[in-house]
Scaffold this motif. Structure first.
Motif, PDB file in Angstrom:
ATOM      1  N   PHE A  89       0.838  -1.201   0.000  1.00  0.00           N
ATOM      2  CA  PHE A  89       0.000   0.000   0.000  1.00  0.00           C
ATOM      3  C   PHE A  89       0.875   1.254   0.000  1.00  0.00           C
ATOM      4  CE2 PHE A  89      -2.420   3.357   1.975  1.00  0.00           C
ATOM      5  CZ  PHE A  89      -3.721   3.187   1.522  1.00  0.00           C
ATOM      6  N   GLY A  90       1.895   1.266   0.861  1.00  0.00           N
ATOM      7  CA  GLY A  90       2.783   2.422   0.926  1.00  0.00           C
ATOM      8  C   GLY A  90       3.542   2.649  -0.370  1.00  0.00           C
ATOM      9  N   GLY A  91       4.018   1.559  -0.984  1.00  0.00           N
ATOM     10  CA  GLY A  91       4.726   1.695  -2.248  1.00  0.00           C
ATOM     11  C   GLY A  91       3.835   2.218  -3.357  1.00  0.00           C
ATOM     12  N   VAL A  92       2.627   1.680  -3.446  1.00  0.00           N
ATOM     13  CA  VAL A  92       1.692   2.108  -4.495  1.00  0.00           C
ATOM     14  C   VAL A  92       1.348   3.580  -4.342  1.00  0.00           C
ATOM     15  CG1 VAL A  92      -0.676   1.875  -5.319  1.00  0.00           C
ATOM     16  CG2 VAL A  92       0.712  -0.164  -4.953  1.00  0.00           C
ATOM     17  N   THR A  93       0.978   3.993  -3.119  1.00  0.00           N
ATOM     18  CA  THR A  93       0.535   5.373  -2.937  1.00  0.00           C
ATOM     19  C   THR A  93       1.674   6.371  -3.151  1.00  0.00           C
ATOM     20  OG1 THR A  93       0.868   5.133  -0.540  1.00  0.00           O
ATOM     21  CG2 THR A  93      -1.340   4.775  -1.372  1.00  0.00           C
ATOM     22  N   GLN A  94       2.855   6.061  -2.615  1.00  0.00           N
ATOM     23  CA  GLN A  94       3.959   6.998  -2.776  1.00  0.00           C
ATOM     24  C   GLN A  94       4.417   7.093  -4.219  1.00  0.00           C
ATOM     25  OE1 GLN A  94       7.740   7.881  -3.165  1.00  0.00           O
ATOM     26  NE2 GLN A  94       8.283   6.939  -1.210  1.00  0.00           N
ATOM     27  N   GLY A  95       4.540   5.945  -4.881  1.00  0.00           N
ATOM     28  CA  GLY A  95       4.942   5.961  -6.287  1.00  0.00           C
ATOM     29  C   GLY A  95       3.919   6.657  -7.164  1.00  0.00           C
ATOM     30  N   ALA A  96       2.634   6.386  -6.920  1.00  0.00           N
ATOM     31  CA  ALA A  96       1.585   6.992  -7.740  1.00  0.00           C
ATOM     32  C   ALA A  96       1.555   8.507  -7.565  1.00  0.00           C
ATOM     33  CB  ALA A  96       0.233   6.391  -7.367  1.00  0.00           C
ATOM     34  N   LEU A  97       1.684   8.985  -6.339  1.00  0.00           N
ATOM     35  CA  LEU A  97       1.646  10.429  -6.122  1.00  0.00           C
ATOM     36  C   LEU A  97       2.833  11.130  -6.772  1.00  0.00           C
ATOM     37  CD1 LEU A  97       0.310  10.497  -2.470  1.00  0.00           C
ATOM     38  CD2 LEU A  97      -0.751  11.604  -4.449  1.00  0.00           C
ATOM     39  N   ARG A  98       3.981  10.511  -6.730  1.00  0.00           N
ATOM     40  CA  ARG A  98       5.124  11.112  -7.415  1.00  0.00           C
ATOM     41  C   ARG A  98       4.909  11.155  -8.925  1.00  0.00           C
ATOM     42  NH1 ARG A  98       9.706   7.516  -4.909  1.00  0.00           N
ATOM     43  NH2 ARG A  98      10.900   8.312  -6.673  1.00  0.00           N
ATOM     44  N   LEU A  99       4.336  10.105  -9.478  1.00  0.00           N
ATOM     45  CA  LEU A  99       4.051  10.083 -10.916  1.00  0.00           C
ATOM     46  C   LEU A  99       3.033  11.154 -11.297  1.00  0.00           C
ATOM     47  CD1 LEU A  99       3.815   6.226 -11.488  1.00  0.00           C
ATOM     48  CD2 LEU A  99       5.507   7.741 -12.527  1.00  0.00           C
ATOM     49  N   LEU A 100       2.082  11.431 -10.409  1.00  0.00           N
ATOM     50  CA  LEU A 100       1.007  12.365 -10.729  1.00  0.00           C
ATOM     51  C   LEU A 100       1.366  13.820 -10.443  1.00  0.00           C
ATOM     52  CD1 LEU A 100      -2.088  10.422  -9.334  1.00  0.00           C
ATOM     53  CD2 LEU A 100      -1.511  10.803 -11.727  1.00  0.00           C
ATOM     54  N   LEU A 101       2.054  14.066  -9.321  1.00  0.00           N
ATOM     55  CA  LEU A 101       2.215  15.443  -8.866  1.00  0.00           C
ATOM     56  C   LEU A 101       3.429  16.155  -9.457  1.00  0.00           C
ATOM     57  CD1 LEU A 101       1.208  15.085  -5.117  1.00  0.00           C
ATOM     58  CD2 LEU A 101      -0.177  15.852  -7.047  1.00  0.00           C
ATOM     59  N   ARG A 102       4.487  15.436  -9.713  1.00  0.00           N
ATOM     60  CA  ARG A 102       5.684  16.112 -10.227  1.00  0.00           C
ATOM     61  C   ARG A 102       5.434  16.847 -11.542  1.00  0.00           C
ATOM     62  NH1 ARG A 102      10.634  11.870  -8.854  1.00  0.00           N
ATOM     63  NH2 ARG A 102      10.830  12.416  -6.638  1.00  0.00           N
ATOM     64  N   PRO A 103       4.690  16.261 -12.503  1.00  0.00           N
ATOM     65  CA  PRO A 103       4.495  16.974 -13.766  1.00  0.00           C
ATOM     66  C   PRO A 103       3.418  18.053 -13.719  1.00  0.00           C
ATOM     67  CG  PRO A 103       4.236  14.564 -14.015  1.00  0.00           C
ATOM     68  CD  PRO A 103       4.143  14.883 -12.572  1.00  0.00           C
ATOM     69  N   ALA A 104       2.602  18.116 -12.650  1.00  0.00           N
ATOM     70  CA  ALA A 104       1.453  19.021 -12.613  1.00  0.00           C
ATOM     71  C   ALA A 104       1.898  20.466 -12.382  1.00  0.00           C
ATOM     72  CB  ALA A 104       0.471  18.585 -11.532  1.00  0.00           C
ATOM     73  N   ALA A 105       1.280  21.395 -13.110  1.00  0.00           N
ATOM     74  CA  ALA A 105       1.534  22.820 -12.907  1.00  0.00           C
ATOM     75  C   ALA A 105       0.844  23.280 -11.616  1.00  0.00           C
ATOM     76  CB  ALA A 105       1.014  23.614 -14.099  1.00  0.00           C
ATOM     77  N   PRO A 106       1.270  24.415 -11.016  1.00  0.00           N
ATOM     78  CA  PRO A 106       0.674  24.863  -9.757  1.00  0.00           C
ATOM     79  C   PRO A 106      -0.848  24.970  -9.787  1.00  0.00           C
ATOM     80  CG  PRO A 106       2.668  26.108 -10.197  1.00  0.00           C
ATOM     81  CD  PRO A 106       2.437  25.238 -11.400  1.00  0.00           C
ATOM     82  N   GLY A 107      -1.416  25.486 -10.883  1.00  0.00           N
ATOM     83  CA  GLY A 107      -2.864  25.629 -10.957  1.00  0.00           C
ATOM     84  C   GLY A 107      -3.618  24.335 -11.200  1.00  0.00           C
ATOM     85  N   GLU A 108      -2.875  23.229 -11.381  1.00  0.00           N
ATOM     86  CA  GLU A 108      -3.498  21.926 -11.634  1.00  0.00           C
ATOM     87  C   GLU A 108      -3.362  20.972 -10.451  1.00  0.00           C
ATOM     88  OE1 GLU A 108      -2.420  21.741 -16.424  1.00  0.00           O
ATOM     89  OE2 GLU A 108      -0.979  21.007 -14.937  1.00  0.00           O
ATOM     90  N   ARG A 109      -2.717  21.430  -9.380  1.00  0.00           N
ATOM     91  CA  ARG A 109      -2.338  20.514  -8.307  1.00  0.00           C
ATOM     92  C   ARG A 109      -3.530  20.025  -7.500  1.00  0.00           C
ATOM     93  NH1 ARG A 109       3.016  24.001  -6.481  1.00  0.00           N
ATOM     94  NH2 ARG A 109       4.421  23.107  -8.064  1.00  0.00           N
ATOM     95  N   ALA A 110      -4.378  20.926  -7.034  1.00  0.00           N
ATOM     96  CA  ALA A 110      -5.506  20.515  -6.198  1.00  0.00           C
ATOM     97  C   ALA A 110      -6.450  19.609  -6.977  1.00  0.00           C
ATOM     98  CB  ALA A 110      -6.251  21.741  -5.672  1.00  0.00           C
ATOM     99  N   GLY A 111      -6.707  19.936  -8.240  1.00  0.00           N
ATOM    100  CA  GLY A 111      -7.599  19.098  -9.046  1.00  0.00           C
ATOM    101  C   GLY A 111      -7.036  17.711  -9.281  1.00  0.00           C
ATOM    102  N   THR A 112      -5.724  17.625  -9.567  1.00  0.00           N
ATOM    103  CA  THR A 112      -5.096  16.320  -9.784  1.00  0.00           C
ATOM    104  C   THR A 112      -5.112  15.488  -8.506  1.00  0.00           C
ATOM    105  OG1 THR A 112      -3.675  17.248 -11.510  1.00  0.00           O
ATOM    106  CG2 THR A 112      -2.973  15.171 -10.518  1.00  0.00           C
ATOM    107  N   LEU A 113      -4.819  16.127  -7.373  1.00  0.00           N
ATOM    108  CA  LEU A 113      -4.881  15.423  -6.091  1.00  0.00           C
ATOM    109  C   LEU A 113      -6.300  14.959  -5.785  1.00  0.00           C
ATOM    110  CD1 LEU A 113      -2.642  17.207  -3.424  1.00  0.00           C
ATOM    111  CD2 LEU A 113      -2.706  14.778  -3.961  1.00  0.00           C
TER     112      LEU A 113
END
Length: 414
Positions: free
Chosen positions: A334-358
Motif C-alpha cells: 500500500f505504501g509503495g503504491v501510494t507513494q509511487g503513484a503520487l510522485r508520478l502524478l504530482l511532479r508533472p502538474a503545474a501549480p494551478g493543476e495541483r488541487a484538481g489532480t490530487l
C-alpha cells in the motif's frame, strides 16, 4: 496616510515562513486522516452498545467515504480558485463540527450524520492541504512534497488507530474522548492556517454576488488531471484501486477478522490490524523515497499479492501471526503504491493543476475503498466472514495481476 498604512501593518497577522507552513499543512493531512481512522477501534463498542450488524458497520464506514467522494468531485479544485488559506481553514472548522456531532452520537443515525459531515470536510481539506505542500516545497529539496503527500496520510491513519486503540483501552468515555481531542486540534489548526501566506492565484471577487454564478460553476462535478500527469495515472491506476480496496477491507472488517481468529483476544487486537497496515505503509513509503517512482509503484502492487494471500490463509490457520504478517506485507505494498503513484502524478502538474489532480487521485482511491467494502459487508451477512474474505482477497489478487501485466506493456516513460 502613512500612519494608516502603519496601523494596518501592525494589525496584519504574522506570517509563517516556508518551512513552518509546510509543517503545518503536513500536520493537517496527518490530523485529517487520523480522524478518518480513529473510529475503527471504537466500532466494536458501538456494535456492542447498539447491536447492529456487519452490514450496518460497512454502511457507516461508506457514508464517510461517499461523502468524501462528493466533496472531491465538486469542491476538490476550490483552493486553486479561491485560495488555499480560506478553503482549508473553513474545511478544518467543518471537521471540528463533525467531531462534535460524532462525540454526541446516541445511535447509528447520528453516527452516520457525523461521518457524512466529516467526509465532506475531509474531501475539501485534503486536496487543499496536499496542494499547499507542493506550493511550500523548498526549492533545494524537490520531491519532498510528493513524498509527504504519500506518507502523511498513511501515518495519520496509523496514528489515529493507535491513539484511539489506547483511548478505548484506558480512557474514560472512549466513544467521546477521541473526538473531543480531535475537535480541539482542528480548531487550533484552522487558526494557524491564517498565519500562512496565500500561494494560489485566486480569482478576485469570487464571493461577491456578481461572481455567484462562477462559484456555482466551480462546484460542478469534474474529473481534473493535469495533461502531463495522465500517463502516470494510466500506469498506477490498477495498483491504486487494488491497494485502497485492501485498505478498506482492513479498516472496516479487519477487527471482525481478528475476533474470528481469536475470539478471546483483547479489543485492542482488532484496532492493531489496521495500525499494522498503515504503519507498514508509512515505513515502506519513507524507505522508497530515493527509488524511481515507477519502480516503487509496481513493486508495491506486487507486494499486495502475498499480503492478500497470507491474510486469506489466516482464518484457516487460526493464526493471528499469519494475519498480522499478511497485513504488514499488504501495508508495505500500500505504501509503495501510494507513494509511487503520487510522485508520478504530482511532479508533472503545474501549480494551478495541483488541487484538481490530487482530488482525482483521492476520488479514485476512496471509490476503490468504499464500493468493495459495501459488497463485502453484504457478502458477510449472506455467506459469513470467511467466504467474504476469500472473495475479497481473490479479487484484489486478480486486479493486481492484471495491472502488473498491463504495466509491462506501457511505454517506459509512463
Amino acid at each position: 496616510m502613512a500612519s494608516v498604512t502603519a496601523l494596518r501593518s501592525r494589525r496584519r497577522l504574522p506570517v509563517l515562513g516556508r518551512r513552518g507552513a509546510f509543517r503545518l499543512h503536513a500536520s493537517a493531512l496527518v490530523a485529517l486522516l487520523a480522524a478518518s481512522s480513529a473510529p475503527t477501534p471504537v466500532y466494536a463498542l458501538y456494535q456492542a452498545a447498539w447491536h447492529f450488524s456487519a452490514m450496518t458497520l460497512t454502511v457507516v464506514f461508506s457514508a464517510y467515504v461517499l461523502a468524501l467522494l462528493v466533496a472531491l468531485l465538486t469542491a476538490g479544485t476550490l483552493s486553486d480558485h479561491l485560495g488555499r488559506r480560506p478553503v482549508l481553514a473553513g474545511a478544518l472548522l467543518a471537521e471540528a463540527v463533525a467531531m462534535a456531532v460524532s462525540a454526541a452520537a446516541q445511535g447509528v443515525p447520528e453516527l452516520i450524520a457525523g461521518r457524512i459531515l466529516q467526509g465532506l470536510a475531509t474531501g475539501v481539506a485534503t486536496s487543499a492541504a496536499g496542494a499547499a505542500l507542493l506550493d511550500f516545497e523548498a526549492p533545494d529539496r524537490p520531491g519532498r512534497a510528493a513524498v509527504a503527500n504519500g506518507i502523511m496520510p498513511v501515518a495519520g491513519m496509523a496514528l489515529g488507530v493507535l491513539a484511539s486503540t489506547a483511548l478505548v483501552q484506558y480512557a474514560p468515555a472512549p466513544t467521546r474522548t477521541v473526538y473531543l481531542l480531535l475537535l480541539v486540534l482542528f480548531i487550533a489548526q484552522a487558526a494557524a492556517v491564517r498565519l500562512t501566506p496565500e500561494t494560489a492565484r485566486t480569482e478576485s471577487g469570487t464571493w461577491r454576488p456578481v461572481r455567484l454564478l462562477r462559484f456555482l460553476q466551480l462546484l460542478r462535478p469534474t474529473i481534473t488531471v493535469a495533461p502531463a500527469s495522465r500517463p502516470g495515472l494510466a500506469l498506477a491506476a490498477p495498483g491504486i484501486v487494488a491497494a485502497w480496496a485492501l485498505g478498506g477491507f482492513y479498516s472496516s472488517l479487519g477487527p471482525s477478522l481478528a475476533r474470528l481468529i481469536a475470539p478471546h483476544a483483547a479489543h485492542a487486537t482488532g484496532g492493531l490490524v489496521f495500525f499494522t497496515l498503515t504503519a507498514a505503509a508509512g515505513l515502506a513509503g519513507r524507505a522508497a523515497r530515493a527509488l524511481p517512482a515507477r519502480t516503487v509503484s509496481l513493486a508495491g502492487a506486487a507486494l499486495l499479492i502475498p499480503g492478500a494471500l497470507l491474510t486469506l490463509a489466516a482464518p484457516h490457520l487460526h493464526s493471528l501471526l499469519a494475519l498480522f504478517a499478511g497485513t504488514a506485507l499488504a501495508g508495505a505494498g500500500f505504501g509503495g503504491v501510494t507513494q509511487g503513484a503520487l510522485r508520478l502524478l504530482l511532479r508533472p502538474a503545474a501549480p494551478g493543476e495541483r488541487a484538481g489532480t490530487l482530488a482525482t487521485y483521492y476520488a479514485l482511491s476512496y471509490l476503490a475503498m468504499s464500493i468493495p467494502v459495501v459488497l463485502a459487508g453484504l457478502l458477510t451477512n449472506l455467506y459469513g466472514l470467511q467466504t467474504s474474505v476469500a472473495l475479497y482477497g481473490a479479487t484484489v489478487v486478480a486486479l493486481t495481476l492484471t495491472g502488473l501485466i498491463r504495466a509491462a506493456h506501457l511505454p517506459r516513460k509512463a
